[in-house]
Design a protein around this motif. Sequence first.
Motif, short mmCIF file in Angstrom:
data_model
loop_
_atom_site.label_atom_id
_atom_site.label_comp_id
_atom_site.label_asym_id
_atom_site.label_seq_id
_atom_site.Cartn_x
_atom_site.Cartn_y
_atom_site.Cartn_z
N VAL A 81 0.31 -5.46 2.28
CA VAL A 81 1.16 -4.90 3.33
C VAL A 81 0.68 -3.49 3.67
N LEU A 82 0.25 -3.32 4.91
CA LEU A 82 -0.33 -2.05 5.37
C LEU A 82 0.45 -1.53 6.58
N PRO A 83 0.33 -0.24 6.87
CA PRO A 83 0.97 0.26 8.10
C PRO A 83 0.34 -0.43 9.31
N SER A 84 1.11 -0.54 10.38
CA SER A 84 0.61 -1.18 11.60
C SER A 84 -0.55 -0.38 12.20
N ASP A 85 -1.53 -1.11 12.75
CA ASP A 85 -2.59 -0.44 13.52
C ASP A 85 -2.14 -0.23 14.96
N LEU A 86 -1.04 -0.86 15.35
CA LEU A 86 -0.65 -0.88 16.76
C LEU A 86 0.25 0.28 17.14
N THR B 20 0.84 -1.20 0.00
CA THR B 20 0.00 0.00 0.00
C THR B 20 0.88 1.26 0.00
N ASP B 21 0.28 2.37 -0.42
CA ASP B 21 1.05 3.59 -0.68
C ASP B 21 1.96 4.05 0.47
N ASP B 22 1.43 4.06 1.68
CA ASP B 22 2.22 4.57 2.82
C ASP B 22 3.46 3.71 3.04
N VAL B 23 3.29 2.41 2.87
CA VAL B 23 4.42 1.49 3.09
C VAL B 23 5.43 1.64 1.95
N LYS B 24 4.92 1.78 0.74
CA LYS B 24 5.80 1.97 -0.42
C LYS B 24 6.68 3.21 -0.19
N PHE B 25 6.04 4.26 0.28
CA PHE B 25 6.79 5.50 0.56
C PHE B 25 7.84 5.24 1.64
N ALA B 26 7.45 4.57 2.72
CA ALA B 26 8.39 4.32 3.83
C ALA B 26 9.60 3.52 3.36
N TRP B 27 9.38 2.48 2.56
CA TRP B 27 10.49 1.64 2.10
C TRP B 27 11.41 2.41 1.15
N LYS B 28 10.79 3.13 0.23
CA LYS B 28 11.58 3.86 -0.75
C LYS B 28 12.35 5.00 -0.08
N ALA B 29 11.69 5.64 0.89
CA ALA B 29 12.33 6.73 1.62
C ALA B 29 13.53 6.20 2.40
N VAL C 136 11.34 11.59 -3.41
CA VAL C 136 10.80 10.23 -3.29
C VAL C 136 9.32 10.24 -3.66
N GLN C 137 8.60 11.21 -3.13
CA GLN C 137 7.17 11.30 -3.43
C GLN C 137 6.94 11.55 -4.93
N ALA C 138 7.77 12.40 -5.53
CA ALA C 138 7.62 12.71 -6.95
C ALA C 138 7.87 11.47 -7.81
N ALA C 139 8.87 10.67 -7.41
CA ALA C 139 9.17 9.44 -8.16
C ALA C 139 7.98 8.48 -8.10
N ILE C 140 7.38 8.38 -6.94
CA ILE C 140 6.22 7.49 -6.78
C ILE C 140 5.04 8.06 -7.57
#
Length: 346
Positions: free
Chosen positions: A207-212, A156-165, A179-183
């Motif tokens: 794969v989603l961000p944690s709810d915890l 999912t988008d948030d995770v993609k950003f986190a990994w790429k960042a 990073v955001q522009a590349a995505i």
Amino acid sequence: AVSMDASNPVVIGLAADSGCGKSTFMRRVTGIFGGECKLNDIGRETNTLVSDMTTVICLDDYHKWDRTGRKSNPEWPDGITALHEACQNWDKMAADVTDLKAGKAVEKPIYNHITGELDPDEPVQPTPIVIFEGLHPMHDERVNEALDLTIYLDITDDVKFAWKAQRDIAERGATPEEVQAAIDGRKPDFAAYVEPQKAKADIIIQVLPSDLIEDPTGKFLKVKYIQKKSVTCAETPYLFDEGSELTWVPNGDKLTTSPPGVVIKSYDDEWFGAPVSVLEMDGKVDVLDELVYVESAISATGTKFYGELTEQMIKMKDAPGSENGTGLFQSICAFKIREAYESLRK
Ligand code: ADP
Ligand code: G6P
């Protein structure tokens, strides 16, 4: 590297965006068949991985134009991304999948990621399992129809950003805006041609961000293993009791976790209208040996002996995702590929 048993290969499709963990996933898959995958020995650069049991073909090799051709095509004066359907050689992809599935060798093109050129074709022999991994294994119906089992890695988008960042900012000096522009640049074609395949896949790892916990590093994740009930070549994994809806917080004395712990769930759901079973894991495990405690609670993992899942996780302990559901569910998925192979081979 041709095996005796390659007359009717079982063909698998794995779809995902680039930079989303496909190589890591493929190493987990080839790892369970024993013997590391070796580079094809044609004496030059190639994207194909070959062992006695498995061949992994990267679908980037079916890009229609080289990098220059893609960027200076008069049909697209503003350029076109490599994700666009117009950029793939679908006829050749369909022919190669069909031939390999029939046990015939093919001459496959090569997209050279370093030079951006199309290198001369390479010979590819069928092996018992042939995996087509890349952006679009399910887009063309001829290819999709030929595949025995299809998997979509849904980051999912948030995770993609986190990994790429993590990678581009820390290791390559990029800014968060870059990073955001590349995505964002890839997003329209990703949404048009890659993402729709997730409705078609037999197995989806989402794969989603944690709810915890809030975690910008992308290590605490909520991961879902989603399998369609229509799949007949592999059993559906579940927690404790098939068909029940369950939430399990493992005993902290038996499973050492990073706060705030681990939550595992098992339930039935719908995926684009199709009935599915879901296994879900949120949080991060600290001691991989203790995963055997989690393994003991999951049925129909596709393992051949108790502890095999944990053994695989330990073997790959340094790979990204080993501490969370991505590693665990990719490993289960690897066993599902073996199960599919064993049920389908003739
Ligand atoms: P691909 O083959 O799709 O390009 P890789 O397997 O090479 O992807 O992974 C690319 C990068 O993404 C890794 O170097 C890592 O930074 C990150 N990554 C991949 N999988 C995970 C994961 N499960 N957890 C955290 N980071 C990951
Ligand atoms: C995607 C594809 C790659 C392709 C890249 C474009 O990531 O998976 O095959 O190379 O887009 O990058 P390039 O530098 O070749 O234009």
